[in-house]
Design an enzyme around this catalytic site. Structure first.
Site, short mmCIF file in Angstrom:
data_model
loop_
_atom_site.label_atom_id
_atom_site.label_comp_id
_atom_site.label_asym_id
_atom_site.label_seq_id
_atom_site.Cartn_x
_atom_site.Cartn_y
_atom_site.Cartn_z
N HIS A 1 -7.62 -5.80 -0.03
CA HIS A 1 -6.39 -5.03 0.15
C HIS A 1 -5.48 -5.68 1.19
O HIS A 1 -4.29 -5.86 0.94
CB HIS A 1 -6.75 -3.60 0.59
CG HIS A 1 -5.60 -2.66 0.59
ND1 HIS A 1 -4.84 -2.41 -0.53
CD2 HIS A 1 -5.07 -1.90 1.59
CE1 HIS A 1 -3.89 -1.53 -0.23
NE2 HIS A 1 -4.01 -1.21 1.05
N ASP B 1 -9.68 -5.42 -4.45
CA ASP B 1 -9.13 -4.44 -3.52
C ASP B 1 -10.01 -3.20 -3.53
O ASP B 1 -10.09 -2.49 -4.53
CB ASP B 1 -7.70 -4.09 -3.96
CG ASP B 1 -6.96 -3.25 -2.94
OD1 ASP B 1 -7.60 -2.46 -2.24
OD2 ASP B 1 -5.72 -3.39 -2.86
N SER C 1 0.83 -1.20 0.00
CA SER C 1 0.00 0.00 0.00
C SER C 1 0.87 1.26 0.00
O SER C 1 1.68 1.46 -0.90
CB SER C 1 -0.96 -0.05 1.19
OG SER C 1 -2.00 0.87 1.04
#
Length: 273
Positions: free
Chosen positions: A253, A224, A95
């Site tokens: 995610h 995601d 991320s």
């Protein structure tokens, strides 16, 4: 507890497990190095040295008023790598951590880097613009900032649901995973967490990705809800010269359960390859 002090006087926490080729983990927002414990333990048990730090403003690291921006995050990572004199390192970023890794290479090159892993990573650009029509509207990030500022405890608890895909029909919801996410998030300072939203959403990493010249694994779940795959992994895999794209059907995610196991297998194979 291991710490080091950056050139601007900020104390950063890190963990350092095992021996062998270094694998350096950068975490997502608003979490900390503990989110990588499963992978750090895995690689350390298989002959690698696992290193993971808490980004400034997050976890057990210092919470300075200044420096909560992507260039400084990347420079902090560079100073950690230099302080430990790491070479032939594999950089792994999830991320926001994927943006940190990309910006590190954009600013510091790959002299100390052997490979890169970008998992659910924010590059090249999350924000919707005329040039990036598949991006996420700014209003979404404004809402994140508002939620953090108004009642971050409740906001993080609610975020954990979509982060792990627990809001999907038939999902095997783990109360423990949600509680861990909330606990890690609440360790982030308000200023650092708030500032970081603009950094992961508005930073354009396109040029940084073009400077990655080592083998790169781009891994992403196609469900995601936090960093949609179309504007991220699909584009990143085209911009990085030597990239391999691995898509996990139905994965969210934050990877848990079978999704996490699949990534762990791919990570080990990539490290060994």
């Amino acid at each position: 507890m291991a710490t080091f002090t950056t050139s601007d006087g900020t104390e950063l926490y890190y963990k350092d497990w095992g021996e062998g080729q270094p694998v350096v983990f950068s975490h997502g927002w608003p979490l900390n190095a503990d989110t990588w414990d499963g992978q750090a333990r895995l690689v350390a048990e298989h002959g690698f040295r696992a290193i993971a730090h808490d980004r400034r403003g997050h976890g057990r690291s210092g919470q300075p008023w200044q420096g909560n921006h992507m260039n400084r995050y990347a420079d902090d990572l560079a100073e950690l790598i230099e302080a430990l004199d790491l070479g032939d390192a594999v950089l792994v970023g999830h991320s926001t951590g994927g943006g940190e890794v990309a910006r590190y290479i954009g600013r510091h090159g790959t002299a100390r880097v052997a490979k890169v892993v970008l998992l659910g990573a924010v590059p090249p650009l999350m924000l919707r613009t005329e040039a990036n029509p598949q991006g996420t509207p700014k209003e979404v990030f404004d809402g994140i900032r508002a939620g953090v500022a108004a009642d971050r405890s409740q906001f993080y608890w609610e975020l954990s649901e979509s982060f792990y895909g627990f809001n999907r029909p038939g999902a095997a919801v783990s109360e423990g995973v949600r509680r861990a996410f909330w606990m890690w998030s609440m360790q982030a300072g308000l200023k650092g967490a708030y500032d970081c939203v603009a950094q992961f959403s508005e930073t354009d990493f396109t040029e940084d990705l073009g400077r990655i010249d080592v083998p790169t694994l781009v891994a992403h779940g196609d469900d995601d809800q936090i960093v949609p795959i179309a504007a991220s992994a699909h584009r990143t895999s085209q911009l990085v010269k030597d990239a391999t794209l691995k898509v996990y059907p139905g994965a969210p995610h934050g990877l848990v359960g079978d999704f996490e196991k699949a990534f762990n297998d791919d990570l080990l194979n990539f490290l060994r390859g």
